[in-house]
Design a protein around this motif. Structure first.
Motif, short mmCIF file in Angstrom:
data_model
loop_
_atom_site.label_atom_id
_atom_site.label_comp_id
_atom_site.label_asym_id
_atom_site.label_seq_id
_atom_site.Cartn_x
_atom_site.Cartn_y
_atom_site.Cartn_z
N ASP A 1 31.52 36.96 41.11
CA ASP A 1 32.62 36.01 40.89
C ASP A 1 33.43 36.40 39.66
OD1 ASP A 1 33.93 33.35 41.42
OD2 ASP A 1 33.15 33.00 39.39
N LEU A 2 32.70 36.79 38.58
CA LEU A 2 33.39 37.20 37.35
C LEU A 2 34.21 38.46 37.58
CD1 LEU A 2 33.76 36.53 34.37
CD2 LEU A 2 31.75 37.94 33.87
N GLU A 3 33.63 39.36 38.41
CA GLU A 3 34.38 40.59 38.71
C GLU A 3 35.68 40.27 39.46
OE1 GLU A 3 33.65 44.89 40.96
OE2 GLU A 3 32.26 43.22 41.26
N GLN A 4 35.58 39.33 40.40
CA GLN A 4 36.78 38.95 41.15
C GLN A 4 37.81 38.30 40.23
OE1 GLN A 4 37.49 39.70 44.30
NE2 GLN A 4 35.52 40.85 44.34
N ARG A 5 37.30 37.47 39.34
CA ARG A 5 38.23 36.84 38.40
C ARG A 5 38.91 37.88 37.51
NH1 ARG A 5 35.11 31.46 36.10
NH2 ARG A 5 34.73 30.45 38.14
#
Length: 445
Positions: free
Chosen positions: A322-326
């Protein structure tokens, strides 16, 4: 050799004394009754003789057929003429069958049951003519009172038995009755030889040398025993043999029992050892079972721990993705591209003129606000003014919050960082927090 007597009154002993030296002799037995019991001819048959058995009772024929295969066995009565005659039988008394009605009447008077049966009748002369092929060594007649009629049917001129044995008493009595028929014997060349209490013996004149052998009762010098005694002795010998074999068997069993006893002791010892080994194995098995249970408990705990770690890993992996996508979204945003020059300037270091001015301004502002809020009179005068301006109220609140958070421990750590990542170095957590704030700012725009 001991002679075995089967006859009722030792008739065969006397006859054997007189005729025993003859090989393969021939006899005629009128009223034969039974092939063994009270038989005058049984001993002679066993010695190799043969002859004719005349027995009118049909029920008595089969034993003769089975036991006397060399003999001629006739089921008929012997009488004065050819024809048929009524036979009176006493079923309860073997050998009492008679053709004499007077005898039957006496039996009934004595309380015996008497049955009547019709049987064929032949003359003794006719029987001799058909079956006598040579010398007749003895003729025995026992027909329960019918002896006279039998003698009437005999031709002593043609057929010359060497010895005659004729029952000479009334049936079942000691009273003699030979006077009623002896006249049918003596005139035909026969001499009276002996009376044994039941029978009268006669010898043909041409064989008078036999008279001396018949002038005295059977005695110890005849070297005989009854067949009953012979059977008893044989049975005794058999019992002795069985007893001997029994004792031998007992000795064998005793030895076998001793062997079994020794084997039993050894088996008991082996059993005790096996029991001890079994107890040891059971104890070991119990220990292994307990260890297995403990291992299973530990295994279940490890499985639960593995499941928890897997869940944490899954959560961390999801958070990282999720953090990578953000982060990718931030990098792709317009604001990120617009603020690139500013970040370039900021990356030049904390000692750049802009950063120095910014830090000094923020520091002066914080100190001023802190000093202002620490003075009660000034705070009361200032708060109404700040309250009139929402924008100013927001800025002051943000400045105070920033000042407060700057003094708190772990201030740079993002509040939603997973527990597992809180052990990261301060620098790493700061980067993550910056990324989090950047994402939030992007979301507001």
């Amino acid at each position: 050799m001991t002679f075995i007597s089967y006859s009722q009154n030792f008739e065969d002993v006397l006859l054997w004394r007189a005729l025993g030296k003859i090989q393969h002799g021939f006899y005629i037995d009128v009223g034969a009754n039974d092939p063994e019991l009270h038989s005058v001819t049984k001993a002679f048959y066993d010695a190799g003789w043969h002859g004719v058995n005349v027995e009118p009772m049909p029920s008595y024929r089969q034993p003769f057929v089975e036991q006397r295969p060399r003999d001629i066995n006739l089921t008929c009565a012997a009488g004065a003429e050819q024809g048929e005659i009524t036979l009176f039988d006493v079923p309860s008394m073997n050998g009492w069958a008679s053709t004499d009605a007077a005898v039957a009447k006496e039996h009934r008077a004595e309380g015996y049951d008497v049955t009547e049966v019709k049987v064929p009748m032949r003359t003794l002369a006719d029987i001799c003519a058909e079956h006598a092929q040579g010398e007749i060594h003895f003729l025995k007649i026992d027909v329960e009172g019918f002896e006279g009629e039998v003698l009437k049917g005999m031709d002593f001129q043609r057929w010359r038995p060497w010895v005659l044995v004729i029952e000479a008493t009334l049936p079942g009595q000691r009273t003699t009755n030979h006077e009623t028929w002896e006249h049918l014997v003596l005139p035909h060349g026969y001499r009276y030889a002996y009376f044994d209490g039941l029978n009268r013996y006669y010898v043909a004149d041409e064989h008078s040398e036999l008279l001396a052998a018949l002038d005295i009762q059977p005695n110890v010098f005849d070297e005989f025993i009854t067949h009953h005694l012979d059977k008893a002795w044989a049975k005794g010998k058999d019992l002795s043999r069985q007893v001997k074999e029994g004792w031998e068997r007992i000795e064998q069993l005793d030895g076998y029992a001793n062997e079994l006893s020794g084997n039993l002791d050894q088996s008991q010892q082996d059993n005790a050892k096996l029991h001890q080994a079994l107890e040891s194995e059971q104890a070991h098995s119990a220990k292994v079972t307990d260890e297995l249970l403990q291992t299973q408990v530990k295994l279940h705990a490890l499985e639960a721990r593995a499941e928890a770690l897997q869940a944490t890993l899954n959560s961390t992996d999801a958070w990282g993705k999720d953090l990578e996508q953000r982060l990718l979204a931030v990098y792709a945003s317009t604001s990120w591209r617009i603020t690139a020059p500013m970040r370039f300037i900021m990356r030049r270091g904390d000692n750049s003129p802009a950063n120095l001015v910014k830090r000094k301004a923020k520091g002066a502002l914080r100190r001023g606000l802190k000093w202002l809020t620490s003075r009660e009179s000034l705070r009361r005068a200032t708060l109404p003014i700040i309250a009139r301006s929402p924008w100013l109220q927001q800025k002051v609140a943000a400045t105070l919050a920033a000042a407060k958070s700057a003094t708190a421990p772990d201030a740079q750590t993002a509040p939603d960082v997973p527990e597992l990542l809180r052990a990261l170095p301060q620098s790493a957590r700061t980067v993550l927090a910056d990324l989090q704030r950047a994402f939030e700012q992007q979301a507001k725009h």
